[in-house]
Design an enzyme around this catalytic site. Structure first.
Site, mmCIF file in Angstrom:
data_model
loop_
_atom_site.group_PDB
_atom_site.id
_atom_site.type_symbol
_atom_site.label_atom_id
_atom_site.label_comp_id
_atom_site.label_asym_id
_atom_site.label_seq_id
_atom_site.Cartn_x
_atom_site.Cartn_y
_atom_site.Cartn_z
ATOM 1 N N ASN A 96 4.294 7.335 14.854
ATOM 2 C CA ASN A 96 4.224 5.869 14.868
ATOM 3 C C ASN A 96 5.372 5.394 15.757
ATOM 4 O O ASN A 96 6.533 5.368 15.335
ATOM 5 C CB ASN A 96 4.363 5.372 13.439
ATOM 6 C CG ASN A 96 3.952 3.936 13.209
ATOM 7 O OD1 ASN A 96 4.218 3.388 12.145
ATOM 8 N ND2 ASN A 96 3.294 3.305 14.160
ATOM 9 N N CYS A 138 7.881 -2.327 8.413
ATOM 10 C CA CYS A 138 7.336 -1.100 8.990
ATOM 11 C C CYS A 138 8.128 0.066 8.412
ATOM 12 O O CYS A 138 9.331 0.212 8.679
ATOM 13 C CB CYS A 138 7.444 -1.115 10.509
ATOM 14 S SG CYS A 138 6.928 0.428 11.284
ATOM 15 N N HIS A 195 -2.488 -4.247 2.494
ATOM 16 C CA HIS A 195 -3.247 -3.031 2.786
ATOM 17 C C HIS A 195 -4.525 -2.979 1.960
ATOM 18 O O HIS A 195 -4.534 -3.356 0.786
ATOM 19 C CB HIS A 195 -2.409 -1.783 2.471
ATOM 20 C CG HIS A 195 -1.226 -1.620 3.361
ATOM 21 N ND1 HIS A 195 -1.258 -0.860 4.510
ATOM 22 C CD2 HIS A 195 0.026 -2.140 3.273
ATOM 23 C CE1 HIS A 195 -0.072 -0.915 5.096
ATOM 24 N NE2 HIS A 195 0.720 -1.690 4.365
ATOM 25 N N CYS A 238 1.567 5.322 9.399
ATOM 26 C CA CYS A 238 2.017 4.013 8.933
ATOM 27 C C CYS A 238 2.772 4.224 7.630
ATOM 28 O O CYS A 238 2.192 4.713 6.650
ATOM 29 C CB CYS A 238 0.826 3.073 8.715
ATOM 30 S SG CYS A 238 1.267 1.473 8.023
ATOM 31 N N ASN A 291 7.889 3.360 8.891
ATOM 32 C CA ASN A 291 8.349 4.345 9.866
ATOM 33 C C ASN A 291 9.402 3.742 10.787
ATOM 34 O O ASN A 291 10.384 4.388 11.152
ATOM 35 C CB ASN A 291 7.165 4.874 10.685
ATOM 36 C CG ASN A 291 6.233 5.729 9.865
ATOM 37 O OD1 ASN A 291 6.671 6.556 9.072
ATOM 38 N ND2 ASN A 291 4.929 5.540 10.040
ATOM 39 N N GLU A 313 -3.961 -0.223 11.918
ATOM 40 C CA GLU A 313 -2.883 -1.169 11.649
ATOM 41 C C GLU A 313 -3.225 -2.554 12.177
ATOM 42 O O GLU A 313 -3.680 -2.710 13.314
ATOM 43 C CB GLU A 313 -1.572 -0.696 12.286
ATOM 44 C CG GLU A 313 -0.869 0.394 11.495
ATOM 45 C CD GLU A 313 0.616 0.471 11.818
ATOM 46 O OE1 GLU A 313 1.294 -0.578 11.752
ATOM 47 O OE2 GLU A 313 1.081 1.574 12.131
ATOM 48 N N GLY A 362 1.639 1.908 4.889
ATOM 49 C CA GLY A 362 0.292 2.358 4.552
ATOM 50 C C GLY A 362 0.312 3.604 3.686
ATOM 51 O O GLY A 362 -0.473 3.736 2.741
#
Length: 279
Positions: A11, A71, A165, A224, A73, A215, A227
């Site tokens: 990512n 985010c 999500h 993600c 990552n 995404e 995610g």
């Protein structure tokens, strides 16, 4: 503009020192994220001065220029970037990061004094549909909402990790699922007022899940972090797993821990790809 390109499990983001630059970040993100005419990335992350007692503020922009809340990552990479730029002390065992999803603690993982990954306290999941948000007639956590999209019958669970999500556990191999076709239709469905991230999942065992991600604002990505957390929470709620689970994504593996209450913990790698100047 000086930048660093980094990724966490594939990512990838462009990182910029917002203490040094103050630009139109939404526009910049669209330009630099373009994989043909720009640098190429899933988005842009700006290390900015915090507005509270945190050590650092993260501003995250998707490839389409929209600003995201969080985010998972990117926040790991951000802390490594900030350490390298001298924005936070390398002596800190925990770095407090301000995000649009709240203040989160990042615990660097070091090898030979170099940061190779991190654990992140991602906060508790949000499960009430109206707070995710999802426009459905239910006040209870939902893990099996039926939605038909382009001939595919999906059973969706809804989780927010500071960003929304929709998670679908499927029997067919996720690699053969037409994510490029179904993903944007789920993202933009009328029941999601803020659009949504979409994950499809195969259960490999009670300790291992295989995941692909669409995404919001970026499309198909290699991984993600939020995610992965949403998938682990949905799996726990469905009785598929408990405690710790390994998630296998196209870009690499992530580990998520959740005992059904309290905060979700995400652990994963970081890597610097290269540094440069963008004119």
């Amino acid at each position: 503009m000086k930048f660093t390109k980094m990724h966490g499990a594939g990512n990838d983001y462009i990182f910029v020192n917002g203490f040094e630059y103050d630009l139109d970040w939404k526009h910049i993100s669209q330009i630099v994220s373009d994989r043909h005419k720009g640098i190429g990335a899933d988005g842009l992350i700006v290390a900015s001065p915090p507005s509270n007692d945190s050590d650092l503020k993260m501003r995250m922009f998707n490839a389409d220029g929209s600003e995201g809340e969080m985010c998972g990552n990117g926040i790991r990479c951000l802390v490594s970037f900030a350490r390298d730029e001298g924005l936070v002390s390398c002596d800190l065992q925990v770095v407090k990061v301000e995000t649009m999803a709240g203040n989160l603690d990042v615990f660097p993982i070091l090898k030979n004094s170099q940061m190779i990954g991190a654990r992140v306290s991602m906060g508790p999941p949000i499960l009430i549909p109206q707070e995710v948000p999802v426009r459905i007639d239910s006040d209870n956590p939902t893990i099996d909402y039926s939605l038909r999209v382009d001939g595919y019958d999906l059973s969706l669970g809804f989780v927010s990790m500071g960003n929304p999500h929709a998670v679908a556990f499927i029997d067919d191999d996720v690699d053969s699922f037409p994510l490029a076709l179904i993903g944007p239709q789920v993202e933009n469905h009328i029941i999601f007022p803020n659009k949504i991230n979409f994950e499809i999942v195969n259960v490999l065992s009670r300790k291992e899940l295989k995941v692909r991600v669409w995404e919001r604002g970026s499309g198909i990505t290699m991984a993600c972090g939020t995610g992965a957390c949403a998938v682990a929470v949905a799996a726990h709620m469905k009785g598929i797993m408990s405690g710790e689970v390994n998630l296998k994504l196209p870009g690499g593996d992530l580990t998520v821990r959740w005992d059904g209450v309290g905060e979700v913990e995400l652990e994963g790698p970081i890597e610097t790809v290269y540094k440069g100047f963008f004119h």
